[in-house]
Design a protein around this motif. Sequence first.
Motif, PDB file in Angstrom:
ATOM      1  N   TYR B  67       0.847  -1.177   0.000  1.00 10.75           N
ATOM      2  CA  TYR B  67       0.000   0.000   0.000  1.00 10.75           C
ATOM      3  C   TYR B  67       0.889   1.235   0.000  1.00 10.75           C
ATOM      4  O   TYR B  67       2.076   1.153   0.288  1.00 10.75           O
ATOM      5  CB  TYR B  67      -0.875   0.046   1.256  1.00 10.75           C
ATOM      6  N   THR B  68       0.278   2.364  -0.261  1.00 13.00           N
ATOM      7  CA  THR B  68       1.007   3.627  -0.124  1.00 13.00           C
ATOM      8  C   THR B  68       1.175   3.904   1.372  1.00 13.00           C
ATOM      9  O   THR B  68       0.442   3.368   2.199  1.00 13.00           O
ATOM     10  CB  THR B  68       0.203   4.785  -0.740  1.00 13.00           C
ATOM     11  N   HIS B  69       2.124   4.770   1.710  1.00 12.54           N
ATOM     12  CA  HIS B  69       2.333   4.987   3.126  1.00 12.54           C
ATOM     13  C   HIS B  69       1.175   5.727   3.810  1.00 12.54           C
ATOM     14  O   HIS B  69       0.857   5.422   4.955  1.00 12.54           O
ATOM     15  CB  HIS B  69       3.708   5.602   3.427  1.00 12.54           C
ATOM     16  N   PRO B  70       0.483   6.655   3.142  1.00 12.81           N
ATOM     17  CA  PRO B  70      -0.668   7.259   3.844  1.00 12.81           C
ATOM     18  C   PRO B  70      -1.743   6.227   4.198  1.00 12.81           C
ATOM     19  O   PRO B  70      -2.304   6.264   5.296  1.00 12.81           O
ATOM     20  CB  PRO B  70      -1.196   8.286   2.840  1.00 12.81           C
ATOM     21  N   SER B  71      -2.026   5.317   3.282  1.00 13.89           N
ATOM     22  CA  SER B  71      -2.993   4.265   3.593  1.00 13.89           C
ATOM     23  C   SER B  71      -2.506   3.441   4.770  1.00 13.89           C
ATOM     24  O   SER B  71      -3.275   3.103   5.679  1.00 13.89           O
ATOM     25  CB  SER B  71      -3.158   3.332   2.392  1.00 13.89           C
ATOM     26  N   THR B  72      -1.225   3.146   4.751  1.00 15.60           N
ATOM     27  CA  THR B  72      -0.639   2.344   5.821  1.00 15.60           C
ATOM     28  C   THR B  72      -0.752   3.067   7.161  1.00 15.60           C
ATOM     29  O   THR B  72      -1.126   2.468   8.166  1.00 15.60           O
ATOM     30  CB  THR B  72       0.842   2.065   5.496  1.00 15.60           C
ATOM     31  N   ILE B  73      -0.459   4.373   7.154  1.00 14.30           N
ATOM     32  CA  ILE B  73      -0.547   5.149   8.399  1.00 14.30           C
ATOM     33  C   ILE B  73      -1.940   5.056   9.005  1.00 14.30           C
ATOM     34  O   ILE B  73      -2.086   4.852  10.221  1.00 14.30           O
ATOM     35  CB  ILE B  73      -0.156   6.630   8.141  1.00 14.30           C
ATOM     36  N   SER B  74      -2.976   5.144   8.170  1.00 11.31           N
ATOM     37  CA  SER B  74      -4.314   5.117   8.756  1.00 11.31           C
ATOM     38  C   SER B  74      -4.641   3.729   9.302  1.00 11.31           C
ATOM     39  O   SER B  74      -5.332   3.607  10.318  1.00 11.31           O
ATOM     40  CB  SER B  74      -5.366   5.624   7.759  1.00 11.31           C
ATOM     41  N   LEU B  75      -4.122   2.697   8.647  1.00 13.60           N
ATOM     42  CA  LEU B  75      -4.264   1.340   9.195  1.00 13.60           C
ATOM     43  C   LEU B  75      -3.549   1.221  10.533  1.00 13.60           C
ATOM     44  O   LEU B  75      -4.083   0.671  11.496  1.00 13.60           O
ATOM     45  CB  LEU B  75      -3.651   0.327   8.227  1.00 13.60           C
ATOM     46  N   LEU B  76      -2.335   1.756  10.585  1.00 16.20           N
ATOM     47  CA  LEU B  76      -1.539   1.676  11.808  1.00 16.20           C
ATOM     48  C   LEU B  76      -2.232   2.390  12.965  1.00 16.20           C
ATOM     49  O   LEU B  76      -2.254   1.898  14.095  1.00 16.20           O
ATOM     50  CB  LEU B  76      -0.139   2.267  11.573  1.00 16.20           C
ATOM     51  N   LYS B  77      -2.829   3.546  12.658  1.00 14.84           N
ATOM     52  CA  LYS B  77      -3.567   4.280  13.696  1.00 14.84           C
ATOM     53  C   LYS B  77      -4.661   3.411  14.288  1.00 14.84           C
ATOM     54  O   LYS B  77      -4.853   3.372  15.501  1.00 14.84           O
ATOM     55  CB  LYS B  77      -4.198   5.543  13.094  1.00 14.84           C
ATOM     56  N   GLU B  78      -5.384   2.756  13.398  1.00 19.79           N
ATOM     57  CA  GLU B  78      -6.482   1.903  13.834  1.00 19.79           C
ATOM     58  C   GLU B  78      -5.963   0.771  14.721  1.00 19.79           C
ATOM     59  O   GLU B  78      -6.538   0.485  15.773  1.00 19.79           O
ATOM     60  CB  GLU B  78      -7.157   1.335  12.583  1.00 19.79           C
ATOM     61  N   LEU B  79      -4.871   0.175  14.314  1.00 22.89           N
ATOM     62  CA  LEU B  79      -4.308  -0.945  15.065  1.00 22.89           C
ATOM     63  C   LEU B  79      -3.717  -0.482  16.397  1.00 22.89           C
ATOM     64  O   LEU B  79      -3.748  -1.227  17.383  1.00 22.89           O
ATOM     65  CB  LEU B  79      -3.257  -1.660  14.217  1.00 22.89           C
ATOM     66  N   GLU B  80      -3.206   0.724  16.427  1.00 24.36           N
ATOM     67  CA  GLU B  80      -2.702   1.256  17.694  1.00 24.36           C
ATOM     68  C   GLU B  80      -3.857   1.525  18.649  1.00 24.36           C
ATOM     69  O   GLU B  80      -3.753   1.270  19.842  1.00 24.36           O
ATOM     70  CB  GLU B  80      -1.881   2.533  17.463  1.00 24.36           C
ATOM     71  N   LYS B  81      -4.960   2.036  18.082  1.00 28.42           N
ATOM     72  CA  LYS B  81      -6.147   2.273  18.910  1.00 28.42           C
ATOM     73  C   LYS B  81      -6.664   0.953  19.502  1.00 28.42           C
ATOM     74  O   LYS B  81      -7.117   0.905  20.639  1.00 28.42           O
ATOM     75  CB  LYS B  81      -7.239   2.951  18.062  1.00 28.42           C
ATOM     76  N   GLN B  82      -6.553  -0.107  18.714  1.00 22.72           N
ATOM     77  CA  GLN B  82      -6.944  -1.442  19.189  1.00 22.72           C
ATOM     78  C   GLN B  82      -5.900  -2.044  20.141  1.00 22.72           C
ATOM     79  O   GLN B  82      -6.086  -3.152  20.625  1.00 22.72           O
ATOM     80  CB  GLN B  82      -7.126  -2.387  17.994  1.00 22.72           C
ATOM     81  N   LYS B  83      -4.810  -1.337  20.314  1.00 21.44           N
ATOM     82  CA  LYS B  83      -3.703  -1.799  21.148  1.00 21.44           C
ATOM     83  C   LYS B  83      -3.106  -3.129  20.681  1.00 21.44           C
ATOM     84  O   LYS B  83      -2.650  -3.940  21.487  1.00 21.44           O
ATOM     85  CB  LYS B  83      -4.109  -1.887  22.630  1.00 21.44           C
ATOM     86  N   LEU B  84      -3.157  -3.354  19.384  1.00 23.33           N
ATOM     87  CA  LEU B  84      -2.568  -4.574  18.820  1.00 23.33           C
ATOM     88  C   LEU B  84      -1.116  -4.337  18.429  1.00 23.33           C
ATOM     89  O   LEU B  84      -0.324  -5.266  18.343  1.00 23.33           O
ATOM     90  CB  LEU B  84      -3.372  -5.042  17.601  1.00 23.33           C
ATOM     91  N   ILE B  85      -0.771  -3.079  18.162  1.00 28.97           N
ATOM     92  CA  ILE B  85       0.611  -2.718  17.877  1.00 28.97           C
ATOM     93  C   ILE B  85       0.959  -1.466  18.685  1.00 28.97           C
ATOM     94  O   ILE B  85       0.083  -0.767  19.183  1.00 28.97           O
ATOM     95  CB  ILE B  85       0.832  -2.410  16.371  1.00 28.97           C
TER      96      ILE B  85
END
Lengths: 160, 160
Positions: B67-85
């Motif tokens: 994916y592009t990095h902006p798409s990745t960043i929004s995924l990462l945000k979601e996963l951080e909110k879920q406390k998975l990463i």
Amino acid sequence: MHNVIDQSGLLAISTRLQRLSDQLRKDGQKIYELYGVAFEPKWFPVIYTLYQKPILSVVEIANEIGYTHPSTISLLKELEKQKLIRSKRDKTDERKRLLVLTEKGNMLVEQMKPVWNTMVKSLTTLTDTSNNIMKAIEEVEEEMEKQSFYQRAQLIKRKE
Amino acid sequence: MHNVIDQSGLLAISTRLQRLSDQLRKDGQKIYELYGVAFEPKWFPVIYTLYQKPILSVVEIANEIGYTHPSTISLLKELEKQKLIRSKRDKTDERKRLLVLTEKGNMLVEQMKPVWNTMVKSLTTLTDTSNNIMKAIEEVEEEMEKQSFYQRAQLIKRKE
DNA sequence: CAAAACTACGTAGTTAACTACATATATGCA
DNA sequence: TGCATATATGTAGTTAACTACGTAGTTTTG
């Protein structure tokens, strides 16, 4: 079972399908530019469908092109703004809006034919591989009709 | 050239690729529900990548999952909110943010393994057709690397 | 023959990707 | 050694699909 997909294959399949689809669409756009015609790949399904079946309602078009009707409506709006199609009410069923190509639309189709021809040739060489992708898609679609990805998973789970 | 795509095939290819990809994703979601786990298909690429390569930066992950990095960043945000990463700055290069799975993330991976296993089996039966779709995708990707859809069209046009 | 159910279309809001641009840090070279 | 370039991340805005819901006509049925 000779064809086994591992977990990284699982990772790949959905995103790779999508990326391939994107890539083809983008290249399609560039090919229209190459021929100097004002045409966008996303217009193709509606225009081509109306070229083959000259009078269709909104939902009929949606079914033909395989989009939901709201998506279809927004495409139709764009094409009407471009004056490539126009619509009139069905006199026998006032709920229906019937779409047809305009004269401009028909002329554009004629202009497009050589471009589409080139695309067909290009795509044919691109996909002329030992596992043919069009056939593979058809085969997977058939398999999914017999039993979806989900249904197969259900059965496998039950056996665990 | 034995495999020829006609113009309605051209219509089909891009939209059908996308629909297939969508269908698989949706069924994937239902399979997670079937197993009663709180996991979304779109999380898979990041989680699985971090499971295999435990410390990666944002752009490294983006490249891995394609994916592009902006798409990745929004995924990462979601996963951080879920406390998975979770993430920390790279001490040797302050520009970089390094991502790792949390304990919760690692536990989830363990929980996911049987589900992924079922998915792999299910997908394998689904795609075990005479034209294998994974191989077809790989082959088309290889062909595109040699020469893109656009480049092929250019050459065909030149010969006209 | 009026109420219920269905069908066709339309709108609003969401989602998940993208491109383009902005900022901060690091690196290389005159 | 400091300026130019490159790299890493982040933000804003766009796009093209979707789902959910609403309205207006049509058909069926008790």
